[in-house]
Enzyme design. Sequence first.
Site, mmCIF file in Angstrom:
data_model
loop_
_atom_site.group_PDB
_atom_site.id
_atom_site.type_symbol
_atom_site.label_atom_id
_atom_site.label_comp_id
_atom_site.label_asym_id
_atom_site.label_seq_id
_atom_site.Cartn_x
_atom_site.Cartn_y
_atom_site.Cartn_z
ATOM 1 N N LYS A 86 27.070 -17.163 -12.889
ATOM 2 C CA LYS A 86 27.149 -17.839 -11.583
ATOM 3 C C LYS A 86 25.894 -17.463 -10.801
ATOM 4 C CE LYS A 86 30.395 -18.204 -7.673
ATOM 5 N NZ LYS A 86 31.720 -17.754 -7.164
ATOM 6 N N SER A 161 34.969 -21.270 -6.299
ATOM 7 C CA SER A 161 33.566 -21.610 -6.175
ATOM 8 C C SER A 161 32.755 -21.419 -7.464
ATOM 9 C CB SER A 161 32.923 -20.751 -5.082
ATOM 10 O OG SER A 161 32.965 -19.382 -5.445
ATOM 11 N N SER A 185 38.142 -17.910 -6.553
ATOM 12 C CA SER A 185 36.956 -18.598 -7.091
ATOM 13 C C SER A 185 36.688 -18.399 -8.572
ATOM 14 C CB SER A 185 35.713 -18.179 -6.297
ATOM 15 O OG SER A 185 35.751 -18.730 -5.018
#
Lengths: 470, 65
Positions: A86, A161, A185
């Site tokens: 990420k 996310s 997330s």
Amino acid sequence: MSTVVKSNELCYLTIAEASAGLRRKDYSPVDLTEACLKRIAALDGKLHSFITITAERARTRARQAEQEFASRKERGPLHGIPIALKDLYMTKGIRTTCHSAVLENWVPDYDATAVLKLEEAGTILLGKLGMHEFAFGGPSVDAPFPAVRNPWNPAHIPGGSSSGSGAALAAGFCYGALGSDTGGSIRTPSAHCGIVGIKPTYGRVSRYGVVPLSWSLDHAGPMARSVEDCALLLQAIAGYDAKDGASANVEVPDFQAELRGGVKGLRVGVPRAGWFDENLGVDATTETIFNQALEVLKNLGALIVELDGKPFSTARKANQTILVCEAYAYHEKTYQETPMKFGSTVRRRILEGAFLSAADYLTAQRARSVLNEQIRANFHRVDVFVVPTAPRPPETFEGMDPNEQNLRPSFTNPFNLTGLPAISVPCGFTPDNLPVGLQIAARPFEESTALRVAYSYEQATPWHERRPEL
Amino acid sequence: MAKELTIEDLRFMADRAGLTLSDDDLQRLLPGVNRSRQQVAALRAIIAPADEPAGVFIASDGDRK
């Protein structure tokens, strides 16, 4: 490369399978890396899961790993395995954007602790993955990088996310990924993309070098295509780190060794009353699939115990209050200097924190103590909590309602507030072929229990074997 | 129940926080801010005078890095 393994089959191996194949010399780290890079080049134009692809670096590392295998310098089960991060994990010499114009060209000069640990384990970094801007809000429509799409249907959101991590794994672009989780997330994109993701106990994995959203709620953790792969990745990144103020000096067990213990006699708590019916309640298809998953656990020998869900429902209020206050505190200076560099969604959400007082924040932290005690008291009666991961399947980009998350229960927030370990595992599909996730939460530092329940469920069902058509 | 804020209230609070926000910005923010305040009011109802915040300062933490 063995003639029996085609490129796409290579891309969808689990880490455990790929690692075994490397040791059998069915293929090499270079073959795995090239297969992933080829697939990304061919298909990621539809999904936008990657922001930065580090192809040449990956090829160099793959050749190194190949040489290490040849000279029998094997490092462990992650050696030679291509992964991705990420884009809020700081990577030395590699751009780290947080999917934001604010950090569009920022190149950190050090690696996050989790990144270093994966590097030491011999993984091969393919690149940095798209996300919700600064891990907050929702898919960004006005960020410098396109919003990530769901591989099961690109018209739908992948969840966030850690959206790029979920999408890249479901699409067969990498074998493992790291996400971060402040309110769900890691678990939500895992559920929406039909993969597995675990938010470990608060303090289990170092957040040093992970761009913060909300210090007291942020967790770092792995995502993969199987429960066993999550266990292998967690093994590599878990452990005390003096550089993270919240890091816990607690022994790390062998997560893989405990996977196959089964669930016979295990007490599974379902905090349904007062939670599942909050506001619009759980989507009917999701609840049906969830109830079928409970039947599977029951048939495996688990005992289902219904619990009061009210403290879990209230936990979201404390989680959201703490989150917006801490997020505003972190971004305040940058926001005041360059407000228009933030996308509209994240700007609106972050600013909510500017209008709450110090007393409001401390009220939420006091409520956190109370709710933590109330929720953990249930562990006298049960061993794990089991709930759907998300209250509804992923909506379309077109039909997305920014207030939707407040209209239905949040099944993920309470486990950030309490810091309990929680895993999402695929548990079925809607009639439209969209994945649904089952969430299992356990006592603090009992990731092994959550992994064991998830593994038992996974092995008894076919959901993890399905692949999206791209 | 917390008092519902108006756009005027929000403008005053924004000024005090050093934020320059347009009327459109304030309008977009208002529902979220009011929801946040209602959430805090609900949390106030579950705490007792003796309940301390979850965050704890540990004096030795300065030696960790």
